[in-house]
Design a protein around this motif. Structure first.
Motif, PDB file in Angstrom:
ATOM      1  N   LEU A 100       0.845  -1.196   0.000  1.00 37.74           N
ATOM      2  CA  LEU A 100       0.000   0.000   0.000  1.00 37.74           C
ATOM      3  C   LEU A 100       0.877   1.240   0.000  1.00 37.74           C
ATOM      4  O   LEU A 100       1.943   1.261   0.622  1.00 37.74           O
ATOM      5  CB  LEU A 100      -0.847   0.084   1.281  1.00 37.74           C
ATOM      6  N   ASP A 101       0.390   2.289  -0.677  1.00 38.18           N
ATOM      7  CA  ASP A 101       1.063   3.589  -0.614  1.00 38.18           C
ATOM      8  C   ASP A 101       0.291   4.445   0.381  1.00 38.18           C
ATOM      9  O   ASP A 101      -0.797   4.942   0.069  1.00 38.18           O
ATOM     10  CB  ASP A 101       1.075   4.241  -1.998  1.00 38.18           C
ATOM     11  N   THR A 102       0.844   4.587   1.593  1.00 41.65           N
ATOM     12  CA  THR A 102       0.141   5.335   2.643  1.00 41.65           C
ATOM     13  C   THR A 102       1.001   6.519   3.085  1.00 41.65           C
ATOM     14  O   THR A 102       2.085   6.732   2.563  1.00 41.65           O
ATOM     15  CB  THR A 102      -0.115   4.446   3.874  1.00 41.65           C
ATOM     16  N   ASP A 103       0.494   7.299   4.050  1.00 38.60           N
ATOM     17  CA  ASP A 103       1.325   8.352   4.630  1.00 38.60           C
ATOM     18  C   ASP A 103       1.765   7.917   6.027  1.00 38.60           C
ATOM     19  O   ASP A 103       2.592   7.040   6.170  1.00 38.60           O
ATOM     20  CB  ASP A 103       0.612   9.709   4.600  1.00 38.60           C
ATOM     21  N   GLU A 126      -7.902  -0.766  -3.490  1.00 37.21           N
ATOM     22  CA  GLU A 126      -7.711   0.320  -2.517  1.00 37.21           C
ATOM     23  C   GLU A 126      -8.036  -0.202  -1.131  1.00 37.21           C
ATOM     24  O   GLU A 126      -8.930  -1.036  -0.982  1.00 37.21           O
ATOM     25  CB  GLU A 126      -8.633   1.501  -2.848  1.00 37.21           C
ATOM     26  N   LYS A 172      -9.892   7.368   4.456  1.00 36.21           N
ATOM     27  CA  LYS A 172      -9.305   7.691   3.149  1.00 36.21           C
ATOM     28  C   LYS A 172      -8.923   6.390   2.461  1.00 36.21           C
ATOM     29  O   LYS A 172      -8.432   5.464   3.108  1.00 36.21           O
ATOM     30  CB  LYS A 172      -8.070   8.566   3.388  1.00 36.21           C
ATOM     31  N   ASN A 173      -9.151   6.314   1.139  1.00 31.40           N
ATOM     32  CA  ASN A 173      -8.763   5.121   0.384  1.00 31.40           C
ATOM     33  C   ASN A 173      -7.352   5.278  -0.166  1.00 31.40           C
ATOM     34  O   ASN A 173      -7.064   6.249  -0.867  1.00 31.40           O
ATOM     35  CB  ASN A 173      -9.743   4.872  -0.763  1.00 31.40           C
ATOM     36  N   TYR A 174      -6.487   4.315   0.150  1.00 32.32           N
ATOM     37  CA  TYR A 174      -5.096   4.350  -0.313  1.00 32.32           C
ATOM     38  C   TYR A 174      -4.894   3.296  -1.397  1.00 32.32           C
ATOM     39  O   TYR A 174      -5.417   2.177  -1.269  1.00 32.32           O
ATOM     40  CB  TYR A 174      -4.141   4.078   0.843  1.00 32.32           C
TER      41      TYR A 174
END
Length: 833
Positions: A740-743, A797, A803-805
């Motif tokens: 996953l690309d998350t923060d 996602e 929020k959808n990542y």
């Protein structure tokens, strides 16, 4: 009020249910409706006596747990149609309910809960302050930031509900007898029970304790100390409030979480119930030590408004019309609490055919669903879905009365506390269940609580922000866990795994028993494997490591949370099959240290004359040896996937063994690591965890466990036939591996997985566990998705905190295990690390 029937009517029954509150009566109704003949319920005074009759009767779809939502949902659907089925009015109101967020952290919590709601069929919405006010116009909106809205929620009259269930139970043939007190219980050698009453004796195939706050007294008859304690719960009812009377529609139930109370409409007035703080709330401890006073049934405690004053003030600020309302009634009655507020439901380890459904802090909403859940389990021999969080066997001998009281006090006071991921609660800790290393390590790390044990989550170094700092985002443990991850990948680390459940099995039939219990083959002498116990329907009941230490003598190891859950299942199979074996629970006597990392062999070799080389001590071998003259059973296995050994030893040897290893590893830069780093290491290697990737909701084929399931072995292991049928039909869904690309937020498990298809974006599955991968520097998760969306490269996602990542299915594992890397190196290939 119905006429009672103080007679036994029969001297034999299939199932005797002890206790006529809503839970016991619901079980009688469900068993009889499913066609079980000879269901007898015995109630000592009258139906609903105890906690049921004075309950506030709230019903909600909301629950932070995954499968407990199914219990809530079933209850509500049942209550909606019960009147039609039985002809008895149940007084069910469904105006919806709103949980109020008045802090930013609470808004985060609601978003966190919403990510877990997407893949459930029950309706739940995050709503704006404007919508909150529209639904509940009498609120002071100054502090309201958001609401969590469940449209189908409401409240029901507990007395009417129980009477409707009772009418249904009788209609389908159950006998409800009262007043009939159970005076004694005698287990017979064939597993049946003699239930003694003043009116005579009934012989029962099984008994179910649904006795509410009398459940402890029933347990004591057979030598069990159920960890339960009655709490004084108060609620207040007002006279008519003109502004409420003037409304056209009934107000939804509100739960003001910061004020820690619920409030609902009661006729033209309001009903308001707070949960007092740990310090102020009151326990009825004398009932625990001296038993419930004889004759207590429909009595109440004296109310104490001073105790709830701060909650009344909070409620008057949130709902200003309360200021002018007169209190016409204050109810203060006993509600039974277990240490963690969750009930204890299912068969009890150590006693044959003794089941419990006790410790219900929320009996009304749980009654319908738990009656069905337990009835299905009794009739089909396995739970219909996984609810290990309510397994009565999560508690053991370590659960003392003092612990129960401290925990019930905390749980009641924390009723509306923010529910963080990785939540820790500290009352009643440590228990007597500490590993040999606890005193040595406790000041150096953040400890977690696992089935009574203290176990290091992560370790402190100078400059770290120490202590427990919960958050929905990355918090103070994030960098230290990365450091421990690096330690194991590059050098060598030591972890205390003493909480593992550990059993010794030996006897003439031991091989035969294990061949029947497990889907894998029985390991040879000196070898270890990973094996799964399946249910008759082919679900994964448990995962254990099995080692044959001597011919016919085995050591079985399971996770801390499933120790007695697994032991009960094995004992039941031994009895049912008449196997000649002895099983001994060694969990508390035995310590476990795991040493893992590229230098693990170098460090351990300094402490023994035994040859630890790869040629001599292969992966998945086990043997007895001495390290620094301390006897250990060493297994070459590691949940990190790196080179490592698990060292089983006497608990009293833990400190000298640990010290010897630490001293021997100075040159290699040895250090500690905790369970958070272990979780990251196992996820990167693609290792599944029981309770996450697999449990009684999943079969081993969809969980990707084919390697451990030997469908072609001769023995007809439990679940084999079901599994063959599952394989033939083909799978509907599969476990996949995602990056996953998350923060600054990472997946934990149970989040909704979305897919942007041609028709619309929709929820198509759920994650099971996840973490930040320090190796790949991005988030990683396992998830169940439909077969057609399970190919490598598929874009999906994952919803985190509203929020959808973006997520991508990748080939697993992210990092190859050390044995695989060695094998590829021998072939001259360069493996990915």
């Amino acid at each position: 009020r119905e006429a009672s029937s103080p007679s036994l009517g029969k001297d034999k029954a299939d199932t005797v249910i002890i206790g006529g509150g809503c839970v016991g009566v619901s079980l009688a109704y469900h068993l009889a409706k499913a066609g079980l003949k000879d269901v007898v319920l015995l109630e000592k005074s009258e139906l609903t006596a105890g906690s049921t009759w004075h309950a506030a009767g709230l019903t909600t779809y909301f629950h932070p747990g995954i499968n407990l939502k199914k219990i809530h949902a079933y209850s509500i659907k049942l209550y909606e149609k019960l009147e039609e089925e039985t002809g008895q009015a149940v007084g069910f109101h469904q105006p919806g309910s709103i949980r109020i967020a008045s802090t930013p952290t609470r808004v985060d919590e609601f978003k966190y809960q919403m990510t877990r709601a997407g893949w459930h069929p029950t309706e739940q919405y995050l709503i704006t302050p404007e919508k909150v006010q529209e639904l509940f116009p009498l609120l002071n909106m100054d502090k309201v930031l958001a609401g969590l809205y469940n449209p189908g929620d409401g409240h029901i009259d507990p007395y009417s509900l129980t009477m409707a269930l009772a009418a249904g139970a009788r209609k389908y043939g159950a006998q409800l007898n009262y007043p009939v007190q159970v005076t004694n219980l005698n287990p017979r050698s064939d597993g049946t029970w003699e239930v003694e009453t003043p009116l005579g004796m009934i012989q029962a195939k099984r008994i179910v304790n649904t006795a509410g706050f009398w459940a402890r007294d029933i347990g004591k008859m057979i030598g069990l100390q159920h960890p339960l304690i009655p709490v004084h719960h108060q609620y207040v009812v007002t006279s008519t409030v003109p502004e409420v009377k003037a409304l056209k529609t009934e107000l939804p139930v509100i739960r003001d979480l910061e004020g820690s109370y619920y409030l609902r409409q009661e006729r033209d007035g309001l009903l308001f119930g707070p949960y007092e703080s740990e310090e102020k709330m009151k326990l009825q401890e004398s009932w625990v030590t001296n038993g419930v006073p004889p004759g207590f049934g429909k009595e109440l405690f004296e109310s104490d408004l001073d105790r709830i004053m701060e909650h009344i003030e909070a409620a008057m600020e949130m709902v200003p019309v309360l200021r002018k309302a007169d209190i016409v009634n204050t109810i203060s009655g006993p509600i039974t609490y277990s240490p963690d507020i969750l009930p204890m439901v299912g068969p009890h380890q150590g006693v044959r055919n003794y089941w419990v459904a006790i410790g219900f802090g929320y009996g009304i909403i749980h009654a319908g669903g738990m009656g069905k859940y337990l009835s299905d389990w009794i009739l089909e021999g396995e739970p219909p879905f996984d609810l290990i969080e309510v397994d009565p066997n999560r508690y053991g001998k370590w659960t003392t009365t003092q612990y129960t009281a401290a925990k019930a006090r905390e749980s009641y006071g924390f009723n509306n506390i923010v529910g963080y991921p990785k939540e820790e609660r500290f009352a009643g800790r440590p228990t007597e269940r500490t590993s040999g290393l606890y005193d040595l390590l406790k000041s150096r790390c953040s400890m977690g609580f696992h089935a009574g044990w203290e176990q290091p989550h992560w370790f402190y170094k100078p400059g770290d922000e120490t202590g427990y700092k919960p958050s929905f985002r990355r918090t103070n443990w994030f960098e230290p866990v990365g450091r421990e991850y690096k330690q194991v990948m590059e050098k060598v680390g030591v972890i205390d795994l003493s909480p593992f459940g550990k059993f010794k099995v030996k006897g003439t039939d031991s091989v035969k028993l294990l061949d029947h219990l497990f889907a894998n083959v029985v390991p040879k002498v000196g070898s270890t494997n990973i094996s799964h116990m399946l249910t008759p329907r082919g679900k994964v009941y448990a995962e254990l490591t099995v080692s044959q230490l001597y011919p016919g003598e085995f050591m079985l190891v399971t996770g801390s949370g499933s120790e007695l859950h697994d032991l009960r299942w094995i004992e039941e199979q031994i009895t049912r099959g008449g196997y000649k074996v002895e099983i001994e629970n060694m969990t508390d006597e035995m310590g476990v240290l795991s040493v893992a990392g590229p230098y693990a062999r170098q460090v351990l070799q300094k402490l023994t004359n035994e040859d630890l080389s790869d040629a001599s001590f292969k992966f998945l071998q086990c043997r007895h040896l001495k390290l620094s003259n301390i006897p250990v059973t060493a297994i070459r296995i590691s949940y990190t996937g790196e080179l490592g050994w698990e060292l089983y030893h006497r608990k009293q040897d833990s400190v000298p063994l640990y010290n010897a290893i630490m001293e021997a590893g100075q040159k290699e830069g040895i250090d500690d690591f905790g369970t958070y780093a272990l979780n990251t290491l196992r996820l990167e290697k693609g290792f599944r965890a029981w309770g996450a990737e697999m449990n009684c909701d999943t079969n081993p084929l969809e969980a990707g466990l084919e390697y451990f399931v030997k469908l072609n072995k001769a023995a007809d292991f439990t679940g084999k036939q079901a599994l063959k049928q599952i394989k033939e039909k083909g799978l509907q869904r599969r476990l996949v591996y995602l990056t996953l690309d998350t923060d600054n937020v990472d997946p934990e498990g149970n989040e909704s997985v979305w897919h942007n298809g041609k028709a619309r974006t929709m929820v198509i599955g759920n994650t099971t566990s996840g973490c930040f991968s320090y190796g790949a520097q991005q988030s990683l998760a396992f998830a169940y998705v439909p077969m057609e969306l399970s190919k490598v490269g598929q874009k999906l996602e994952v919803e985190l905190l509203g929020k959808n990542y973006p997520a991508t299915i990748i080939q697993e594992p992210l990092v190859l295990t050390e044995p695989t890397r060695m094998r590829l190196q021998r072939k001259g290939e360069s493996p990915k690390i």
